[in-house]
Write a protein that holds these residues in place. Sequence first.
Motif, PDB file in Angstrom:
ATOM      1  N   ALA A  88       0.485  -1.201   0.114  1.00  0.00           N
ATOM      2  CA  ALA A  88       0.003  -0.026   0.420  1.00  0.00           C
ATOM      3  C   ALA A  88       0.732   1.126   0.221  1.00  0.00           C
ATOM      4  CB  ALA A  88      -0.926   0.180   0.822  1.00  0.00           C
ATOM      5  N   SER A  89       2.180   0.933   0.800  1.00  0.00           N
ATOM      6  CA  SER A  89       2.976   2.278   0.618  1.00  0.00           C
ATOM      7  C   SER A  89       3.860   2.518  -0.322  1.00  0.00           C
ATOM      8  CB  SER A  89       3.515   2.407   1.701  1.00  0.00           C
ATOM      9  OG  SER A  89       4.723   1.543   2.004  1.00  0.00           O
ATOM     10  N   LEU A  90       3.759   1.771  -1.274  1.00  0.00           N
ATOM     11  CA  LEU A  90       4.895   2.235  -2.610  1.00  0.00           C
ATOM     12  C   LEU A  90       3.745   2.819  -3.240  1.00  0.00           C
ATOM     13  CD1 LEU A  90       6.936   0.322  -4.241  1.00  0.00           C
ATOM     14  CD2 LEU A  90       4.920  -0.552  -5.814  1.00  0.00           C
ATOM     15  N   ASP A  91       4.988   3.432  -4.208  1.00  0.00           N
ATOM     16  CA  ASP A  91       4.554   4.545  -4.422  1.00  0.00           C
ATOM     17  C   ASP A  91       5.994   4.987  -5.671  1.00  0.00           C
ATOM     18  OD1 ASP A  91       3.143   6.731  -5.408  1.00  0.00           O
ATOM     19  OD2 ASP A  91       3.340   7.887  -3.560  1.00  0.00           O
ATOM     20  N   GLU A  92       4.848   6.444  -7.109  1.00  0.00           N
ATOM     21  CA  GLU A  92       5.871   6.746  -7.397  1.00  0.00           C
ATOM     22  C   GLU A  92       7.239   7.890  -7.895  1.00  0.00           C
ATOM     23  OE1 GLU A  92       4.718   6.467 -12.074  1.00  0.00           O
ATOM     24  OE2 GLU A  92       4.850   8.072 -11.579  1.00  0.00           O
ATOM     25  N   ALA A  93       8.450   7.775  -7.475  1.00  0.00           N
ATOM     26  CA  ALA A  93       8.718   9.611  -6.733  1.00  0.00           C
ATOM     27  C   ALA A  93       9.713   8.935  -8.396  1.00  0.00           C
ATOM     28  CB  ALA A  93      10.055   8.623  -6.026  1.00  0.00           C
ATOM     29  N   GLU A  94      10.193  10.845  -8.955  1.00  0.00           N
ATOM     30  CA  GLU A  94      11.110  11.479  -9.023  1.00  0.00           C
ATOM     31  C   GLU A  94      12.141  11.375  -9.207  1.00  0.00           C
ATOM     32  OE1 GLU A  94       9.502  15.029 -10.598  1.00  0.00           O
ATOM     33  OE2 GLU A  94       7.763  14.247 -11.956  1.00  0.00           O
ATOM     34  N   TRP A  95      13.271  11.181  -9.363  1.00  0.00           N
ATOM     35  CA  TRP A  95      14.913  10.852  -9.134  1.00  0.00           C
ATOM     36  C   TRP A  95      15.183  12.191  -8.427  1.00  0.00           C
ATOM     37  CZ3 TRP A  95      18.325   8.626  -7.682  1.00  0.00           C
ATOM     38  CH2 TRP A  95      19.910   9.436  -7.622  1.00  0.00           C
ATOM     39  N   GLN A  96      14.608  13.454  -8.825  1.00  0.00           N
ATOM     40  CA  GLN A  96      14.934  15.133  -8.070  1.00  0.00           C
ATOM     41  C   GLN A  96      14.503  15.094  -6.729  1.00  0.00           C
ATOM     42  OE1 GLN A  96      13.292  18.576 -10.087  1.00  0.00           O
ATOM     43  NE2 GLN A  96      11.665  17.444  -9.890  1.00  0.00           N
ATOM     44  N   TRP A  97      13.432  14.239  -6.106  1.00  0.00           N
ATOM     45  CA  TRP A  97      12.324  13.833  -4.823  1.00  0.00           C
ATOM     46  C   TRP A  97      13.518  12.783  -4.128  1.00  0.00           C
ATOM     47  CZ3 TRP A  97       7.167  12.589  -6.851  1.00  0.00           C
ATOM     48  CH2 TRP A  97       7.278  13.427  -7.677  1.00  0.00           C
ATOM     49  N   GLN A 130      24.801   4.924 -12.818  1.00  0.00           N
ATOM     50  CA  GLN A 130      23.184   5.586 -12.543  1.00  0.00           C
ATOM     51  C   GLN A 130      23.204   6.611 -12.335  1.00  0.00           C
ATOM     52  OE1 GLN A 130      22.805   2.259  -9.887  1.00  0.00           O
ATOM     53  NE2 GLN A 130      21.805   1.503 -11.447  1.00  0.00           N
ATOM     54  N   MET A 131      23.885   7.899 -11.208  1.00  0.00           N
ATOM     55  CA  MET A 131      23.536   9.377 -10.420  1.00  0.00           C
ATOM     56  C   MET A 131      24.030   9.528 -11.846  1.00  0.00           C
ATOM     57  SD  MET A 131      24.545   8.711  -6.540  1.00  0.00           S
ATOM     58  CE  MET A 131      26.302   7.653  -7.318  1.00  0.00           C
ATOM     59  N   ALA A 132      24.860   9.803 -12.784  1.00  0.00           N
ATOM     60  CA  ALA A 132      24.940  10.510 -14.087  1.00  0.00           C
ATOM     61  C   ALA A 132      23.947  11.032 -14.639  1.00  0.00           C
ATOM     62  CB  ALA A 132      26.077  10.028 -14.229  1.00  0.00           C
ATOM     63  N   ASP A 133      23.424   9.463 -14.998  1.00  0.00           N
ATOM     64  CA  ASP A 133      22.848   9.478 -16.090  1.00  0.00           C
ATOM     65  C   ASP A 133      21.260   9.763 -15.395  1.00  0.00           C
ATOM     66  OD1 ASP A 133      24.016   8.170 -17.478  1.00  0.00           O
ATOM     67  OD2 ASP A 133      23.144   5.845 -16.905  1.00  0.00           O
ATOM     68  N   TRP A 134      20.891   9.546 -13.609  1.00  0.00           N
ATOM     69  CA  TRP A 134      19.356  10.131 -13.464  1.00  0.00           C
ATOM     70  C   TRP A 134      20.213  11.458 -13.327  1.00  0.00           C
ATOM     71  CZ3 TRP A 134      20.142   5.288  -9.676  1.00  0.00           C
ATOM     72  CH2 TRP A 134      19.500   4.139 -10.542  1.00  0.00           C
ATOM     73  N   GLN A 135      20.927  12.448 -12.819  1.00  0.00           N
ATOM     74  CA  GLN A 135      21.172  13.905 -13.045  1.00  0.00           C
ATOM     75  C   GLN A 135      20.799  14.478 -13.974  1.00  0.00           C
ATOM     76  OE1 GLN A 135      21.394  14.114  -9.356  1.00  0.00           O
ATOM     77  NE2 GLN A 135      21.995  16.020  -9.949  1.00  0.00           N
ATOM     78  N   ASN A 136      21.080  13.324 -15.197  1.00  0.00           N
ATOM     79  CA  ASN A 136      20.920  14.315 -16.516  1.00  0.00           C
ATOM     80  C   ASN A 136      19.009  14.011 -16.488  1.00  0.00           C
ATOM     81  OD1 ASN A 136      23.135  15.420 -17.291  1.00  0.00           O
ATOM     82  ND2 ASN A 136      23.883  12.670 -17.983  1.00  0.00           N
ATOM     83  N   ASN A 137      18.283  13.452 -16.139  1.00  0.00           N
ATOM     84  CA  ASN A 137      16.879  13.198 -16.121  1.00  0.00           C
ATOM     85  C   ASN A 137      16.469  13.519 -14.631  1.00  0.00           C
ATOM     86  OD1 ASN A 137      14.140  12.318 -16.812  1.00  0.00           O
ATOM     87  ND2 ASN A 137      14.477  11.183 -17.700  1.00  0.00           N
ATOM     88  N   ASN A 150      13.499  14.113 -14.202  1.00  0.00           N
ATOM     89  CA  ASN A 150      12.047  13.935 -14.165  1.00  0.00           C
ATOM     90  C   ASN A 150      12.514  12.307 -13.692  1.00  0.00           C
ATOM     91  OD1 ASN A 150      11.367  16.137 -13.528  1.00  0.00           O
ATOM     92  ND2 ASN A 150      11.216  16.724 -15.856  1.00  0.00           N
ATOM     93  N   LYS A 151      13.240  11.208 -13.993  1.00  0.00           N
ATOM     94  CA  LYS A 151      12.953  10.407 -14.342  1.00  0.00           C
ATOM     95  C   LYS A 151      12.083   9.641 -13.152  1.00  0.00           C
ATOM     96  CE  LYS A 151      15.380   5.553 -14.774  1.00  0.00           C
ATOM     97  NZ  LYS A 151      14.840   5.607 -15.623  1.00  0.00           N
ATOM     98  N   LYS A 152      11.380   8.528 -13.511  1.00  0.00           N
ATOM     99  CA  LYS A 152      10.752   8.067 -12.635  1.00  0.00           C
ATOM    100  C   LYS A 152      10.964   6.913 -11.921  1.00  0.00           C
ATOM    101  CE  LYS A 152       6.002  10.659 -13.779  1.00  0.00           C
ATOM    102  NZ  LYS A 152       6.920  11.773 -14.006  1.00  0.00           N
TER     103      LYS A 152
END
Length: 103
Positions: free
Chosen positions: A10-19, A69-76, A78-80
């Motif tokens: 129930a607590s599983l959720d979607e989050a963007e990288w920046q969050w 991974q962190m470098a890729d995600w920093q470029n996006n 809003n990645k979910k």
Amino acid sequence: MQDLKAELTASLDEAEWQWLLPHLSRDSLIVVTPELNIVDVGVAIANNNVPLVQNWISQELIHKPSLNQMADWQNNLNKKFQALIVQPFVLIQEPATTNQNSP
């Protein structure tokens, strides 16, 4: 155990990288590979199932985010991700991608 699994589901959720960046700075992010069910990983961590968690770590099925991974995600920013909080950790998993090359 079913109650815990239901609670975590129930607590599983979607989050963007920046969050997720504040959790990264606290070194509390754990990446769960698509081969595993993120809720099952959460249950194992919450229940302190050391042998199972150690097995996943040794197989690199759960790990801290890599520099690549962190470098890729920093470029996006809003990645979910699927995100699950299991104190003190935040488990994240990239959504399954569909294979564009299939007929």
